[in-house]
Write a protein that holds these residues in place. Structure first.
Motif, PDB file in Angstrom:
ATOM      1  N   HIS A   1      10.980   1.794   1.213  1.00  0.00           N
ATOM      2  CA  HIS A   1       9.640   2.387   1.224  1.00  0.00           C
ATOM      3  C   HIS A   1       8.570   1.312   1.426  1.00  0.00           C
ATOM      4  O   HIS A   1       7.727   1.431   2.312  1.00  0.00           O
ATOM      5  N   LEU A   2       8.591   0.269   0.591  1.00  0.00           N
ATOM      6  CA  LEU A   2       7.523  -0.731   0.626  1.00  0.00           C
ATOM      7  C   LEU A   2       7.406  -1.408   1.979  1.00  0.00           C
ATOM      8  O   LEU A   2       6.308  -1.600   2.487  1.00  0.00           O
TER       9      LEU A   2
ATOM     10  N   ASP B   1       0.990   5.655  -3.724  1.00  0.00           N
ATOM     11  CA  ASP B   1       1.653   6.081  -4.947  1.00  0.00           C
ATOM     12  C   ASP B   1       2.365   7.429  -4.920  1.00  0.00           C
ATOM     13  O   ASP B   1       2.803   7.909  -5.946  1.00  0.00           O
TER      14      ASP B   1
ATOM     15  N   GLU C   1       8.837   3.310  -5.238  1.00  0.00           N
ATOM     16  CA  GLU C   1       8.738   1.983  -4.629  1.00  0.00           C
ATOM     17  C   GLU C   1      10.117   1.348  -4.517  1.00  0.00           C
ATOM     18  O   GLU C   1      10.586   0.661  -5.414  1.00  0.00           O
TER      19      GLU C   1
ATOM     20  N   CYS D   1       6.290   3.065   3.836  1.00  0.00           N
ATOM     21  CA  CYS D   1       4.913   3.120   3.336  1.00  0.00           C
ATOM     22  C   CYS D   1       3.962   3.115   4.540  1.00  0.00           C
ATOM     23  O   CYS D   1       4.063   2.233   5.405  1.00  0.00           O
TER      24      CYS D   1
ATOM     25  N   LEU E   1      11.036  -4.413  -7.708  1.00  0.00           N
ATOM     26  CA  LEU E   1      10.237  -3.264  -7.301  1.00  0.00           C
ATOM     27  C   LEU E   1      10.198  -2.240  -8.427  1.00  0.00           C
ATOM     28  O   LEU E   1      11.032  -2.250  -9.328  1.00  0.00           O
TER      29      LEU E   1
ATOM     30  N   ARG F   1       1.020  -5.845  -1.918  1.00  0.00           N
ATOM     31  CA  ARG F   1       1.547  -5.018  -3.004  1.00  0.00           C
ATOM     32  C   ARG F   1       1.099  -5.593  -4.343  1.00  0.00           C
ATOM     33  O   ARG F   1       0.646  -4.876  -5.237  1.00  0.00           O
TER      34      ARG F   1
ATOM     35  N   CYS G   1       5.026   3.505  -5.742  1.00  0.00           N
ATOM     36  CA  CYS G   1       4.445   2.401  -4.977  1.00  0.00           C
ATOM     37  C   CYS G   1       2.994   2.173  -5.393  1.00  0.00           C
ATOM     38  O   CYS G   1       2.228   3.125  -5.529  1.00  0.00           O
TER      39      CYS G   1
END
Length: 147
Positions: free
Chosen positions: A40-41, A32, A36, A45, A13, A100, A28
């Protein structure tokens, strides 16, 4: 494979790549404003949260937004339901990771509803098989998934 890497906290990441000097940013690619990280991802997110909420609603499996490994181990479901639950979560993790990467490398991003359709489509092939040994309770739950 991505799910295994996820569960072993070994995904590359941006937070990690930035610290190693490989990436110019630590944010991310999908959302963004945030660093990331794995949390979060896959959980914080807004995009991924929407995908996971759709998965929860569709599967009627209400998993926590953090320690999936511990949650999986603590479940008291039948072996069949545990297997299907694992497949659902692994496919969801894969598709979030795929989005992603599409965002990063191709500047594309599917709507969360389209990702959910892809998840259902992939699960359809995984769940196709001999259902003769499935209990009526498990069959009822599976029938309710309408993959």
């Amino acid at each position: 494979m991505i799910a295994w890497i996820y569960h072993h906290n070994a995904l590359n990441l941006n937070e990690k790549l930035y610290k190693l000097g490989i990436s110019e940013v630590d944010t991310c690619y999908i959302w963004d404003d945030n660093v990331e990280t794995r949390e979060h991802l896959f959980f914080d997110c807004p995009y991924s949260s929407k995908v996971l909420e759709e998965v929860k609603k569709w599967s009627r499996i209400y998993f926590p937004n953090r320690d999936l490994k511990q949650w999986r181990l603590s479940r008291k479901d039948s072996p069949m339901k545990k297997g299907v639950t694992n497949a659902i979560l692994n496919v969801a993790i894969y598709h979030i990771w795929r989005q992603r990467n599409l965002s990063r490398f191709e500047n594309k991003l599917l709507r969360p509803e389209s990702v959910m359709n892809n998840i259902k489509y992939e699960l359809r092939s995984r769940l196709a098989g001999d259902m003769s040994k499935i209990t009526n309770v498990d069959r009822g739950w599976l029938d309710g998934l309408s993959v």
